[in-house]
Design a protein around this motif. Structure first.
Motif, PDB file in Angstrom:
ATOM      1  N   ASN A 234       0.711  -1.133   0.109  1.00  0.00           N
ATOM      2  CA  ASN A 234       0.182   0.063   0.077  1.00  0.00           C
ATOM      3  C   ASN A 234       0.682   1.062  -0.023  1.00  0.00           C
ATOM      4  O   ASN A 234       2.098   1.217   0.361  1.00  0.00           O
ATOM      5  CB  ASN A 234      -1.013   0.056   1.334  1.00  0.00           C
ATOM      6  N   VAL A 235       0.311   2.189  -0.319  1.00  0.00           N
ATOM      7  CA  VAL A 235       1.051   3.426  -0.698  1.00  0.00           C
ATOM      8  C   VAL A 235       0.345   4.707  -0.166  1.00  0.00           C
ATOM      9  O   VAL A 235      -0.738   4.703  -0.643  1.00  0.00           O
ATOM     10  CB  VAL A 235       1.766   3.587  -2.190  1.00  0.00           C
ATOM     11  N   MET A 236       0.742   5.766   0.612  1.00  0.00           N
ATOM     12  CA  MET A 236       0.146   6.871   0.842  1.00  0.00           C
ATOM     13  C   MET A 236       0.893   7.951   0.386  1.00  0.00           C
ATOM     14  O   MET A 236       2.215   7.940   0.218  1.00  0.00           O
ATOM     15  CB  MET A 236       0.468   7.277   2.369  1.00  0.00           C
ATOM     16  N   ALA A 249      -1.972   6.042 -11.288  1.00  0.00           N
ATOM     17  CA  ALA A 249      -2.107   5.256 -12.447  1.00  0.00           C
ATOM     18  C   ALA A 249      -1.271   4.071 -12.649  1.00  0.00           C
ATOM     19  O   ALA A 249      -1.724   2.541 -12.905  1.00  0.00           O
ATOM     20  CB  ALA A 249      -2.111   5.996 -13.773  1.00  0.00           C
ATOM     21  N   LEU A 250       0.004   4.347 -12.466  1.00  0.00           N
ATOM     22  CA  LEU A 250       1.090   3.366 -12.453  1.00  0.00           C
ATOM     23  C   LEU A 250       0.850   2.346 -11.446  1.00  0.00           C
ATOM     24  O   LEU A 250       1.127   0.986 -11.582  1.00  0.00           O
ATOM     25  CB  LEU A 250       2.707   3.888 -12.493  1.00  0.00           C
ATOM     26  N   LEU A 251       0.524   2.783 -10.062  1.00  0.00           N
ATOM     27  CA  LEU A 251       0.458   1.937  -9.036  1.00  0.00           C
ATOM     28  C   LEU A 251      -0.673   0.887  -9.087  1.00  0.00           C
ATOM     29  O   LEU A 251      -0.356  -0.241  -8.777  1.00  0.00           O
ATOM     30  CB  LEU A 251       0.646   2.597  -7.709  1.00  0.00           C
ATOM     31  N   ARG A 252      -1.756   1.587  -9.673  1.00  0.00           N
ATOM     32  CA  ARG A 252      -2.885   0.722  -9.601  1.00  0.00           C
ATOM     33  C   ARG A 252      -2.822  -0.517 -10.773  1.00  0.00           C
ATOM     34  O   ARG A 252      -3.395  -1.496 -10.757  1.00  0.00           O
ATOM     35  CB  ARG A 252      -4.179   1.719 -10.033  1.00  0.00           C
ATOM     36  N   ARG A 253      -1.965   0.012 -11.771  1.00  0.00           N
ATOM     37  CA  ARG A 253      -1.860  -0.984 -12.781  1.00  0.00           C
ATOM     38  C   ARG A 253      -1.124  -2.205 -12.402  1.00  0.00           C
ATOM     39  O   ARG A 253      -1.368  -3.423 -12.779  1.00  0.00           O
ATOM     40  CB  ARG A 253      -1.068  -0.315 -13.988  1.00  0.00           C
ATOM     41  N   ASP A 254      -0.395  -2.130 -11.140  1.00  0.00           N
ATOM     42  CA  ASP A 254       0.443  -3.155 -10.374  1.00  0.00           C
ATOM     43  C   ASP A 254      -0.365  -3.576  -9.341  1.00  0.00           C
ATOM     44  O   ASP A 254      -0.226  -4.540  -8.665  1.00  0.00           O
ATOM     45  CB  ASP A 254       1.572  -2.800  -9.997  1.00  0.00           C
ATOM     46  N   GLY A 255      -1.817  -3.069  -9.299  1.00  0.00           N
ATOM     47  CA  GLY A 255      -2.617  -3.751  -8.270  1.00  0.00           C
ATOM     48  C   GLY A 255      -2.266  -3.388  -6.579  1.00  0.00           C
ATOM     49  O   GLY A 255      -2.884  -3.724  -5.747  1.00  0.00           O
ATOM     50  N   ILE A 256      -1.623  -2.171  -6.583  1.00  0.00           N
ATOM     51  CA  ILE A 256      -1.143  -1.460  -5.326  1.00  0.00           C
ATOM     52  C   ILE A 256      -2.176  -0.460  -4.793  1.00  0.00           C
ATOM     53  O   ILE A 256      -2.463   0.520  -5.549  1.00  0.00           O
ATOM     54  CB  ILE A 256       0.221  -0.989  -5.350  1.00  0.00           C
ATOM     55  N   PRO A 257      -2.901  -0.687  -3.743  1.00  0.00           N
ATOM     56  CA  PRO A 257      -3.858   0.506  -3.205  1.00  0.00           C
ATOM     57  C   PRO A 257      -3.229   1.730  -2.810  1.00  0.00           C
ATOM     58  O   PRO A 257      -2.091   1.656  -2.337  1.00  0.00           O
ATOM     59  CB  PRO A 257      -4.379  -0.313  -2.004  1.00  0.00           C
ATOM     60  N   VAL A 258      -3.858   2.900  -3.101  1.00  0.00           N
ATOM     61  CA  VAL A 258      -3.286   3.962  -2.893  1.00  0.00           C
ATOM     62  C   VAL A 258      -4.114   5.016  -1.918  1.00  0.00           C
ATOM     63  O   VAL A 258      -5.493   4.690  -2.312  1.00  0.00           O
ATOM     64  CB  VAL A 258      -3.060   4.700  -4.380  1.00  0.00           C
ATOM     65  N   LYS A 259      -3.676   5.734  -1.137  1.00  0.00           N
ATOM     66  CA  LYS A 259      -4.363   6.688  -0.331  1.00  0.00           C
ATOM     67  C   LYS A 259      -3.737   8.019  -0.885  1.00  0.00           C
ATOM     68  O   LYS A 259      -2.622   8.459  -0.460  1.00  0.00           O
ATOM     69  CB  LYS A 259      -4.466   6.453   0.918  1.00  0.00           C
ATOM     70  N   ILE A 260      -4.390   9.061  -1.254  1.00  0.00           N
ATOM     71  CA  ILE A 260      -3.974  10.385  -1.575  1.00  0.00           C
ATOM     72  C   ILE A 260      -4.643  11.559  -0.559  1.00  0.00           C
ATOM     73  O   ILE A 260      -5.947  11.395  -0.361  1.00  0.00           O
ATOM     74  CB  ILE A 260      -4.406  10.858  -2.919  1.00  0.00           C
ATOM     75  N   ASP A 278     -12.637   2.995  -9.088  1.00  0.00           N
ATOM     76  CA  ASP A 278     -11.752   2.017  -8.449  1.00  0.00           C
ATOM     77  C   ASP A 278     -11.534   1.919  -6.857  1.00  0.00           C
ATOM     78  O   ASP A 278     -11.334   3.069  -6.218  1.00  0.00           O
ATOM     79  CB  ASP A 278     -10.117   2.617  -8.896  1.00  0.00           C
ATOM     80  N   LYS A 279     -12.202   0.989  -6.252  1.00  0.00           N
ATOM     81  CA  LYS A 279     -12.005   0.973  -4.737  1.00  0.00           C
ATOM     82  C   LYS A 279     -10.577   0.876  -4.386  1.00  0.00           C
ATOM     83  O   LYS A 279     -10.584   0.864  -3.004  1.00  0.00           O
ATOM     84  CB  LYS A 279     -12.584  -0.397  -4.348  1.00  0.00           C
ATOM     85  N   GLY A 280      -9.510   0.623  -5.033  1.00  0.00           N
ATOM     86  CA  GLY A 280      -8.285   0.571  -4.388  1.00  0.00           C
ATOM     87  C   GLY A 280      -7.651   2.221  -4.279  1.00  0.00           C
ATOM     88  O   GLY A 280      -6.480   2.103  -3.857  1.00  0.00           O
ATOM     89  N   VAL A 281      -8.381   3.003  -4.762  1.00  0.00           N
ATOM     90  CA  VAL A 281      -7.943   4.618  -4.483  1.00  0.00           C
ATOM     91  C   VAL A 281      -9.040   5.373  -3.452  1.00  0.00           C
ATOM     92  O   VAL A 281      -9.921   5.187  -3.861  1.00  0.00           O
ATOM     93  CB  VAL A 281      -7.714   5.308  -5.766  1.00  0.00           C
TER      94      VAL A 281
END
Length: 458
Positions: A234-236, A249-260, A278-281
């Protein structure tokens, strides 16, 4: 070459300084007299005050006889117009900065229809570099060669590293690894040293070293030196900037959840709309400089923390805080390049300079265009800004550097042949290896003036 740069912001200043050092004839254009005059006086270059998107101002700057015009103002549309006028007024090639994500898909079309030599996007380049590091977070910095077949990885040695006290020439035999140490950075008596790693260099604790290897061999190397692996789940991200958009966009392509996290309501609304499906963002509206908000959102549990606000000072402070409370990889975007020497002494993990990335790309184009030779420069990176660069060449035909064992080549001091890529095979060079026509060759050098592969010879 005679080069016109429109726009004296951070990117324009970095380009002017870099290209001027390479003995090009530089003219800068900007509507702000203070910016133009200060830059011209500091670099001793030509300058014109005015709107670079007008025919009269470009004529005054000498567009009719220029070889290249680079438009790097803050407006994509102005940059495109500058290039259109330059193409119609003279014979020069043109490069435009286009950073808006809305134009991202249209860039190939714009480049073709407007006859642009290159389109640059510092924000996207920064996002791509961050994504590379997050895929292999042991590294501080990663540069790719031959379309990713070989990589240069920079990392810091921890205390107690088994590499400490080992001479570079003994590394392969001692650890049974096929990697090449290229550079060593260390501080001695408060002075920074940047060494091209010949065989006699002795590695020390806390050195920052760069190695050339394939990804598989690099993984094997890190295991054998007991370097702890991290995986990013996961990435903040703090700062809802254009770089954040590209990185997400690059991280979601790899399936990594992101919080902005961003303080601006309009920015958060826009990001929410973009990523609504996208529920991963997750987008959080809040002040990223508020430690309580960061803790509530889990900064101490994040596998990676990326500071991408528009303020360098804020990015630095937030990164230091994230490092103090968390365990994850910390990456910091720095826009200003003036205080690089100061930033390098801070306890930051990985720093990203979009302006350097852009300058590297344009300098590669300028060098490749200026050099009529039997080898073409494919990539160029300043792995230690202002001190050491890495360049990749495609050997197009036989020359003085081909068909001769490396140990017999009379290389200039400060030059290291770091890799030879032959079809799908990556060779970490030894003395009896030879360069052949058709090879890709990676050179590490502190000379900063290698335009073609034969330039490595005395």
């Amino acid at each position: 070459m005679k080069i016109i740069i429109v726009g004296c912001g951070e990117v324009g200043r970095a380009l002017a300084a870099r290209l001027n050092e390479a003995s090009n004839q530089i003219t800068v254009i900007d509507s702000d007299p203070a910016k133009v005059n200060n830059l011209a006086a500091r670099l001793d270059i030509m300058s014109v005050v005015g709107n670079g998107a007008t025919h009269a101002v470009q004529q005054e700057a000498g567009v009719a006889s220029a070889d290249l015009l680079i438009a790097v103002t803050g407006s994509d549309e102005v940059n495109i117009l500058c290039c259109l006028l330059a193409r119609s007024s003279g014979r020069c090639s043109t490069i435009a900065r286009i950073k808006n994500p809305e134009y991202h898909r249209d860039v190939p079309y714009i480049k073709e229809k407007l006859g642009l030599a290159m389109v640059i996007n510092p924000e996207q380049a920064a996002a791509e570099e961050i994504a590379r590091v997050l895929r292999f977070p042991n590294a501080i910095k990663i540069e790719r060669f031959a379309k990713g077949r070989a990589e240069l990885m920079k990392f810091r040695l921890p205390e107690g590293s088994p590499l400490a006290g080992v001479q570079v020439k003994d590394l392969a035999a001692k650890f049974g690894v096929d990697v090449l140490v290229c550079t060593v950075e260390r501080v001695v008596n408060k002075e920074e040293q940047a060494l091209i790693a010949d065989g006699e260099v002795v590695i020390a604790e806390k050195d920052v070293i760069s190695i050339m290897a394939t990804r598989r061999n690099a993984v094997d190397f890190f295991r054998k030196i007991n370097y702890k692996f991290r995986s990013i789940r996961n990435v903040m991200i703090v700062g809802g900037t254009k770089t954040a958009h590209y990185l997400t966009a690059l991280l979601r392509r790899d399936g990594i959840p992101v919080k902005i996290i961003d303080r601006d309501h309009a920015v958060c609304d826009e990001l929410t709309d973009i990523w609504s499906g996208d529920k991963g963002v997750t987008v959080v509206e809040g002040d990223p400089s508020d430690q309580e908000i960061l803790l509530e959102e889990g900064v101490d549990q994040a596998d990676a923390f990326v500071a991408l606000t528009g303020l360098d000072e804020e990015n630095i402070l937030l990164s230091l805080f994230a490092k103090s409370v968390g365990h994850g990889k910390v990456l910091t975007k720095i826009n200003r390049i003036d205080f690089n020497s100061v930033v390098s002494h801070l306890d930051l993990e990985s720093t990203i300079y979009p302006k350097y990335l852009t300058a590297d790309e344009i300098e590669r184009y300028v060098r490749a265009t200026a050099a009529a030779s039997d080898s073409a420069m494919e990539t160029l990176y300043h792995i230690i800004p202002g001190k050491v660069e890495t360049s990749e060449f495609i050997v197009q035909e036989e020359s003085a550097v081909t068909g001769v064992p490396l140990y017999k080549l009379e290389l200039r001091k400060g030059v290291l042949v770091a890799a030879i890529i032959r079809e799908d095979q990556v060779l970490i060079p030894h003395g009896r290896d030879e360069i052949r026509a058709g090879d890709r060759v990676v050179i590490v050098s502190n000379l900063m003036n290698i335009h073609a592969l034969p330039d490595i010879l005395k």
